[in-house]
Write a protein that holds these residues in place. Structure first.
Motif, mmCIF file in Angstrom:
data_model
loop_
_atom_site.group_PDB
_atom_site.id
_atom_site.type_symbol
_atom_site.label_atom_id
_atom_site.label_comp_id
_atom_site.label_asym_id
_atom_site.label_seq_id
_atom_site.Cartn_x
_atom_site.Cartn_y
_atom_site.Cartn_z
ATOM 1 N N VAL A 20 -28.974 10.832 10.577
ATOM 2 C CA VAL A 20 -28.673 9.576 11.257
ATOM 3 C C VAL A 20 -28.117 9.870 12.641
ATOM 4 C CG1 VAL A 20 -27.319 7.436 11.161
ATOM 5 C CG2 VAL A 20 -28.199 8.460 9.051
ATOM 6 N N ASN A 21 -28.553 9.100 13.624
ATOM 7 C CA ASN A 21 -28.007 9.248 14.971
ATOM 8 C C ASN A 21 -26.489 9.082 14.906
ATOM 9 O OD1 ASN A 21 -26.980 7.780 17.565
ATOM 10 N ND2 ASN A 21 -28.878 8.762 18.202
ATOM 11 N N THR A 24 -25.130 5.745 16.118
ATOM 12 C CA THR A 24 -25.498 4.688 15.168
ATOM 13 C C THR A 24 -24.587 4.726 13.951
ATOM 14 O OG1 THR A 24 -27.809 4.775 15.893
ATOM 15 C CG2 THR A 24 -27.361 3.752 13.752
ATOM 16 N N ALA A 25 -24.334 5.940 13.431
ATOM 17 C CA ALA A 25 -23.453 6.084 12.261
ATOM 18 C C ALA A 25 -22.056 5.571 12.573
ATOM 19 C CB ALA A 25 -23.406 7.543 11.828
#
Length: 405
Positions: A20-21, A24-25
């Motif tokens: 996950v980026n 973003t996380a």
């Protein structure tokens, strides 16, 4: 003997989990905990969450220990409205979460967060103000971390340097260091720096008339050349000094009372890099003084790296190479419209031919200039390229050398 793995077993391997980026996380977790909806089924809340996640930045650049986000990050809607309603504790929890996730992703330990912004051409970004000739990054948006005291822009002291926040990176195997609050860093010059590393004579001289933090100075130094350079931003000069030491090159900063010393004295220490904290308008006279004493006569490269144009120093650069044996190269940086590159090349050629004719008329050594190459470094704006015009200069009896950077 090795064991045989059945086809059934290989088919049941767990697929690799998609990473996950990190931003973003972090933002997803922050939204869930800080902006938790009172009604989980509320469509408007779910829609806003989706908008926040989709408009959050995905990219970042690490200059340890700084994580730098792209221009405009968290400034557009709906982020602008959401962040305006948050207190300092809530904001800091978002920024620290982003830093933690980036660090966990193995990109390097980061403790500071900022948003990159364009370098204003004028002080305070106002066209009525004086030109921002130092290229100070006054638009940098500092989100989290101590970036050092706000004072000391014009005449920084040793204490200002010591208390400032410094970052670094390595490009082409060369360390560069700067204080992001006070000095710009142009990541896009990496290609041109590599090109400079393509050739040069060990033991010869290079001159950089817009040294900055050592962008091209260090490439010449890595080639084994001695470098004379000029820079008017004291923060950039300090970054150059620190960077030179990190790369284990000897360096002398000429400033204050030392600027009154004769060139013979300033060159006597044998340092590989000598940087003058003064206007490059004095460079031509200083080099002429040295050449009259039989010093700095073999200048192979003169770099003129200033945008939108470095033209004000071109004639001075031309004169610096008068005593060079063999080919000398001038690297002239300028922003040029993509459809104007050919005509600008011709006008640069004509300019140098006129200066060569002036020399012939005065009885000085005949030299032949030729715009050998135009390097398109990167786009500066739509339809505009950052170009470097490479002018090769030879004596009248010499052929144009093909061994260039």
């Amino acid at each position: 003997m090795g064991t045989h793995q059945s086809g059934d077993q290989s088919c049941h391997r767990k697929p690799k989990q998609r990473q996950v980026n990190p931003i973003t996380a972090a933002t997803s977790s922050w939204i869930a905990t800080t902006l938790a909806p009172t009604n989980p089924d509320d469509f408007d809340q779910a829609s806003r969450t989706e908008q926040l996640l989709s408009s959050a930045p995905k990219r970042f650049t690490i200059y340890e220990p700084l994580a730098l986000l792209p221009t405009g990050s968290f400034a557009s809607e709906p982020w602008a409205s959401v962040l305006q309603t948050c207190d300092e504790e809530a904001l800091n929890s978002l920024w620290t979460s982003i830093l933690e996730q980036i660090s966990k992703a193995g990109q390097g330990k980061v403790t500071h967060l900022a948003v990159n912004e364009g370098i204003p051409l004028h002080k305070d970004g106002d066209e009525d103000e004086a030109e921002n000739v130092r290229r100070s990054p006054s638009g940098l948006k500092m989100l989290f971390g101590d970036f050092g005291p706000a004072g000391g822009e014009e005449e920084p002291t040793e204490r200002d340097f010591d208390e400032a926040f410094w970052v670094g990176t390595k490009q082409n195997g060369i360390v560069q260091t700067w204080a992001p609050r006070w000095t710009m860093f142009s990541r896009g010059n990496v290609k041109e720096k590599a090109r400079v590393l393509g050739g040069g004579g060990e033991g010869r001289w290079a001159v950089d008339l817009y040294a900055g933090i050592g962008y091209f100075v260090f490439s010449y130094a890595k080639l084994g050349m001695r470098v004379l350079c000029w820079e008017i931003n004291p923060w950039s000069v300090e970054g150059l000094r620190r960077g030179a030491r990190a790369n284990k090159w000897t360096v002398r900063v000429v400033q204050g009372e030392d600027l009154r010393l004769p060139m013979e004295t300033l060159l006597a220490g044998g340092e590989q890099i000598i940087v003058f904290l003064e206007s490059n308008e004095r460079a031509g006279g200083r080099i002429r003084e040295a050449q009259e004493r039989g010093l700095v006569r073999d200048i192979e490269h003169v770099n003129c790296g200033f945008l939108p144009t470095s033209e004000p120093v071109w004639k001075s650069a031309w004169r610096m190479t008068e005593f060079t044996d063999g080919a000398a190269w001038l690297h002239l940086h300028e922003n040029v419209g993509v459809e104007d590159i050919g005509s600008r090349r011709a006008s640069v050629q004509g300019m140098f031919e006129a200066w060569a004719a002036e020399g012939e008329d005065s009885g000085r050594r005949t030299r032949v200039p030729r715009v050998e190459h135009v390097e398109q470094v990167k786009t500066f704006a739509p339809g505009v390229w950052h170009c470097v015009f490479d002018v090769c200069i030879t004596g009248s009896s010499s052929s144009i050398s093909n061994n260039r950077t």
